[in-house]
Write an enzyme that holds these catalytic residues in place. Sequence first.
Site, PDB file in Angstrom:
ATOM      1  N   ALA A 112      14.927 -20.180  44.374  1.00 13.05           N
ATOM      2  CA  ALA A 112      16.300 -20.475  43.923  1.00 13.05           C
ATOM      3  C   ALA A 112      16.495 -18.510  44.073  1.00 13.05           C
ATOM      4  CB  ALA A 112      15.694 -20.092  42.659  1.00 13.05           C
ATOM      5  N   THR A 113      18.110 -18.890  44.337  1.00 15.42           N
ATOM      6  CA  THR A 113      19.047 -17.584  44.638  1.00 15.42           C
ATOM      7  C   THR A 113      18.650 -16.448  43.445  1.00 15.42           C
ATOM      8  OG1 THR A 113      20.031 -18.763  46.462  1.00 15.42           O
ATOM      9  CG2 THR A 113      20.979 -16.678  45.571  1.00 15.42           C
ATOM     10  N   MET A 157      15.982 -14.773  43.956  1.00 13.44           N
ATOM     11  CA  MET A 157      15.743 -13.625  45.005  1.00 13.44           C
ATOM     12  C   MET A 157      17.046 -12.489  44.556  1.00 13.44           C
ATOM     13  SD  MET A 157      17.688 -13.837  48.516  1.00 13.44           S
ATOM     14  CE  MET A 157      19.386 -13.782  48.529  1.00 13.44           C
ATOM     15  N   LEU A 181      14.969 -10.301  41.971  1.00 17.98           N
ATOM     16  CA  LEU A 181      13.568  -9.520  42.152  1.00 17.98           C
ATOM     17  C   LEU A 181      13.727  -8.407  43.546  1.00 17.98           C
ATOM     18  CD1 LEU A 181      10.824  -9.239  43.314  1.00 17.98           C
ATOM     19  CD2 LEU A 181      11.211 -10.764  45.156  1.00 17.98           C
ATOM     20  N   MET A 182      15.690  -8.263  43.937  1.00 15.20           N
ATOM     21  CA  MET A 182      16.560  -6.970  44.374  1.00 15.20           C
ATOM     22  C   MET A 182      16.508  -6.167  43.283  1.00 15.20           C
ATOM     23  SD  MET A 182      19.089  -9.660  46.722  1.00 15.20           S
ATOM     24  CE  MET A 182      18.462  -9.739  48.881  1.00 15.20           C
ATOM     25  N   GLU A 183      17.440  -6.918  41.728  1.00 11.72           N
ATOM     26  CA  GLU A 183      17.609  -5.743  41.333  1.00 11.72           C
ATOM     27  C   GLU A 183      16.359  -5.031  40.488  1.00 11.72           C
ATOM     28  OE1 GLU A 183      20.943  -7.090  38.164  1.00 11.72           O
ATOM     29  OE2 GLU A 183      21.064  -8.774  39.194  1.00 11.72           O
ATOM     30  N   GLY A 226      22.034  -2.742  35.884  1.00 10.84           N
ATOM     31  CA  GLY A 226      23.186  -3.547  37.231  1.00 10.84           C
ATOM     32  C   GLY A 226      24.301  -4.574  37.076  1.00 10.84           C
ATOM     33  N   HIS A 248      22.195 -15.348  50.584  1.00  9.95           N
ATOM     34  CA  HIS A 248      21.176 -16.033  50.564  1.00  9.95           C
ATOM     35  C   HIS A 248      21.129 -17.006  51.955  1.00  9.95           C
ATOM     36  CE1 HIS A 248      17.695 -18.148  48.076  1.00  9.95           C
ATOM     37  NE2 HIS A 248      17.206 -17.570  49.557  1.00  9.95           N
ATOM     38  N   ARG A 295      24.634  -0.391  40.456  1.00 13.64           N
ATOM     39  CA  ARG A 295      24.061  -0.031  38.700  1.00 13.64           C
ATOM     40  C   ARG A 295      24.604   1.352  38.617  1.00 13.64           C
ATOM     41  NH1 ARG A 295      18.938  -3.580  37.754  1.00 13.64           N
ATOM     42  NH2 ARG A 295      18.688  -1.730  36.181  1.00 13.64           N
TER      43      ARG A 295
END
Length: 130
Positions: free
Chosen positions: A32-33, A36, A39-41, A60, A67, A118
């Site tokens: 799921a976007t 993803m 996970l990046m955050e 954030g 994506h 952030r």
Amino acid sequence: MMNIGLTHTSVLTVSDAHTAQAMGSGDMPVLATPIMIALMENAAMLAVDQELPEGLTTVGSGVDVTHLKPSPLGAEIIATAELTEIDGHRLTFRVVAMQLTPTGEEEEVVVGEGTHVRYIVDRDRFLAKC
């Protein structure tokens, strides 16, 4: 002291709980976007975490990612964040997610990429605003 170029990589193996079906963001059994992006955050948060004085953290505030490729159940995803700009309390990161091959080598195709912003905040003062 925090410097441009700090990086961190976070890793996730796609399970049923990480799919678009489970998140309600789609109806396919693929990464799921929103997962993803999370996970990046996480990678961005951890890239600077050790550089912050006690009592400070980051939150954030903005995500601009694309994506690009679906990832199936069982795929190992790595998200790397690199600190590219510091403007007072505002931190900007370049974020990239890639899917690993079963042998552990990165594929040539990027799963997602973009930027993430952030802000450095005082943990107690921030929570007091809730």
